[in-house]
Design an enzyme around this catalytic site. Structure first.
Site, short mmCIF file in Angstrom:
data_model
loop_
_atom_site.label_atom_id
_atom_site.label_comp_id
_atom_site.label_asym_id
_atom_site.label_seq_id
_atom_site.Cartn_x
_atom_site.Cartn_y
_atom_site.Cartn_z
N ASN A 156 1.71 -4.31 12.01
CA ASN A 156 1.23 -3.05 12.60
C ASN A 156 0.15 -3.26 13.64
O ASN A 156 -0.02 -2.43 14.53
CB ASN A 156 0.71 -2.12 11.49
CG ASN A 156 -0.14 -2.82 10.47
OD1 ASN A 156 0.27 -3.84 9.90
ND2 ASN A 156 -1.32 -2.31 10.23
N HIS A 177 6.27 9.19 9.09
CA HIS A 177 5.30 9.56 10.13
C HIS A 177 5.15 8.50 11.22
O HIS A 177 4.45 8.72 12.20
CB HIS A 177 3.96 9.98 9.52
CG HIS A 177 3.10 8.87 8.98
ND1 HIS A 177 2.01 8.39 9.65
CD2 HIS A 177 3.16 8.17 7.82
CE1 HIS A 177 1.42 7.45 8.93
NE2 HIS A 177 2.10 7.30 7.82
N CYS A 212 -5.82 2.34 9.29
CA CYS A 212 -6.06 2.58 7.87
C CYS A 212 -7.35 1.91 7.40
O CYS A 212 -7.88 2.28 6.37
CB CYS A 212 -4.88 2.06 7.04
SG CYS A 212 -3.32 2.68 7.64
N THR A 272 3.60 3.40 1.63
CA THR A 272 2.81 2.77 0.57
C THR A 272 3.54 2.87 -0.78
O THR A 272 3.63 1.88 -1.52
CB THR A 272 1.43 3.45 0.47
OG1 THR A 272 0.78 3.35 1.75
CG2 THR A 272 0.56 2.82 -0.60
N SER A 275 8.69 4.60 6.65
CA SER A 275 7.80 5.76 6.54
C SER A 275 8.08 6.74 7.66
O SER A 275 8.12 6.35 8.83
CB SER A 275 6.35 5.27 6.60
OG SER A 275 5.47 6.38 6.63
N GLN A 312 6.78 -0.42 10.42
CA GLN A 312 6.59 -0.41 11.88
C GLN A 312 7.86 -0.77 12.64
O GLN A 312 7.95 -0.51 13.83
CB GLN A 312 5.47 -1.39 12.27
CG GLN A 312 4.10 -0.99 11.77
CD GLN A 312 3.57 0.29 12.41
OE1 GLN A 312 4.07 0.75 13.45
NE2 GLN A 312 2.56 0.89 11.81
N1 PLP Z 1 3.01 -0.68 6.09
C1 PLP Z 1 2.68 -0.76 7.39
C2 PLP Z 1 3.08 -1.97 8.16
C3 PLP Z 1 1.98 0.28 8.01
O1 PLP Z 1 1.66 0.17 9.30
C4 PLP Z 1 1.62 1.40 7.24
C5 PLP Z 1 0.81 2.49 7.84
O2 PLP Z 1 0.01 2.27 8.72
C6 PLP Z 1 2.02 1.45 5.89
C7 PLP Z 1 2.70 0.39 5.35
C8 PLP Z 1 1.70 2.62 5.03
O3 PLP Z 1 2.58 3.67 5.31
P1 PLP Z 1 2.22 5.16 4.81
O4 PLP Z 1 1.09 5.61 5.68
O5 PLP Z 1 3.46 5.93 5.02
O6 PLP Z 1 1.83 5.04 3.39
#
Ligand code: PLP
Length: 392
Positions: A153, A203, A327, A75, A201, A181
């Site tokens: 995602n 995680h 999310c 993010t 990211s 992703q």
């Molecule tokens: N972008 C995509 C496509 C995601 O799937 C996610 C998390 O689900 C994010 C951004 C956000 O990543 P983070 O959780 O590291 O902020």
């Protein structure tokens, strides 16, 4: 849960931290706890570890180490890239994106719109494919940045980011891709690419939560999002999350080593799961574009049932999956991605995403294929949608 068994198939939400990653990061929580900006040995050792990790992340995506800035998450990377483009060329007040982006992009765009920026959202077709002709018409000499995700995602769909980058550059706009992703699941070589910014990211690729990175192509200006100290070559202030950075480096190295497995064994498992479910559950459909998807993801709509009810029943058997985006779960609003794709109302509420990883096994896939069909039958028998479908 009525079982001790855990079958984790929600890897697009987050992943298990790889044991090798934990082993790599531990010394930076115990022995090497220094501040990388300090002059003493503790600091120097830690600085060295950060630079090693920067190289590991760069290698995974075909970048140069100096093109990698560590952030706290995907993010933050998304926000940094888009805000930086707008701040660096104040005459350009337009952002072009798609309707199927993650809230990390869409949420920011909503705020930008309130601040007077002009946002264009490109539609997608019923397979979730971006209409590049429509996108081309949206990009103008007012466009500061075009932000299009590498892979979605929810459906796993892969988007034509390089073709879109050419369209953007023709108007002098910068290009950002949210590859949160895609990184670790698809080969990415930014050395032979026209992308200006890329977000990733930790995680999502078996590193812990709280660490991310932003690729910024050499020569592209970056405005600091976090302002303060001169960490990360003055590009991102704040004392570095050293264990997280080391973890991301190791996770990137492992992802590189497992990339082929992702596209063969993991993809085969996903296909067995998908065809097993579709074969045993009438009135179920895959959402997305199967020929061009992430190897680990399937998104299936089960008509006449609620996705949340399916998840709760799967959970009783120890199976972790997701309905819509993790999310946004917690609200029963149907997924904005499936809505943008025009998935019919009967399929909109009963969609489940299974997202696998290298730790899943054939035994787990068979377990889900055996448990899910009776759940669907049972839920249809009691659901108002099911009764409606039977004309009751
Ligand atoms: N972008 C995509 C496509 C995601 O799937 C996610 C998390 O689900 C994010 C951004 C956000 O990543 P983070 O959780 O590291 O902020």
């Amino acid at each position: 849960m009525t079982t001790d068994r855990v079958v984790y198939m929600d890897n697009n939400a987050t992943t298990r931290v790889a044991p090798e990653v934990i082993e790599a990061m531990m010394p930076y929580l115990t022995t090497w706890y220094g501040n990388p900006s300090s002059m003493h040995t503790f600091g120097g050792q830690v600085r060295h570890a950060i630079e090693k990790a920067r190289g590991q992340v760069a290698t995974l995506i075909g970048a140069q180490p100096e093109e990698i800035t560590f952030t706290s998450c995907g993010t933050e990377s998304d926000n940094t890239a888009i805000l930086s483009a707008l701040e660096n060329d104040v005459r350009r007040r337009q952002v072009v994106t798609t309707r199927i982006e993650h809230p990390a992009v869409l949420g920011l765009c909503k705020v930008l719109q309130r601040r007077g920026y002009h946002i264009e959202y490109c539609p997608v077709n019923n397979r979730g494919q971006v209409c590049t002709d429509a996108l081309a018409r949206m990009i103008t000499d007012e466009t500061a940045i075009v932000s299009v995700m590498w892979a979605n995602n929810e459906t796993g769909n892969v988007l034509p980011v390089h073709e879109i980058a050419d369209l953007a550059h023709a108007h002098g706009a910068l290009v950002h891709t949210d590859a949160v992703q895609a990184v670790g699941k698809l080969p990415i070589n930014l050395a032979r690419s026209n992308i200006d910014f890329l977000s990733l990211s930790g995680h999502k690729l078996h590193a812990p939560k709280g660490i991310g990175a932003l690729y910024v192509r050499r020569g592209v200006p970056l405005n600091q999002y976090l302002i303060g100290g001169h960490q990360e070559f003055g590009r991102r202030a704040g004392t570095e999350n050293v264990p997280g950075i080391v973890a991301l480096g190791k996770a990137a190295e492992l992802a590189q080593a497992h990339l082929d497995e992702e596209r063969t064994r993991v993809a085969e498992l996903r296909d067995v799961l998908e065809s097993g479910i579709l074969g045993a559950c009438p009135d179920s459909r895959v959402n997305g574009n199967p020929p061009n998807r992430l190897p680990n993801t399937t998104n299936i709509s089960f008509y006449y049932v609620e996705g949340e009810a399916i998840l709760l029943h799967l959970n009783e058997f120890g199976v972790a999956a997701s309905s819509g985006s993790a999310c946004t779960s917690g609200s029963l609003e149907p997924s904005h991605v499936l809505r943008a794709m025009g998935v019919p109302e009967i399929g909109l509420h009963g969609s489940i995403r299974f997202s696998l990883c290298r730790y899943n096994t054939r035994g787990e896939v068979d377990y889900v294929i055996a448990r899910l069909p009776p759940i669907i039958t049972e839920l249809r028998a009691i659901s108002p949608y099911g009764r409606q479908a039977r004309g009751e």
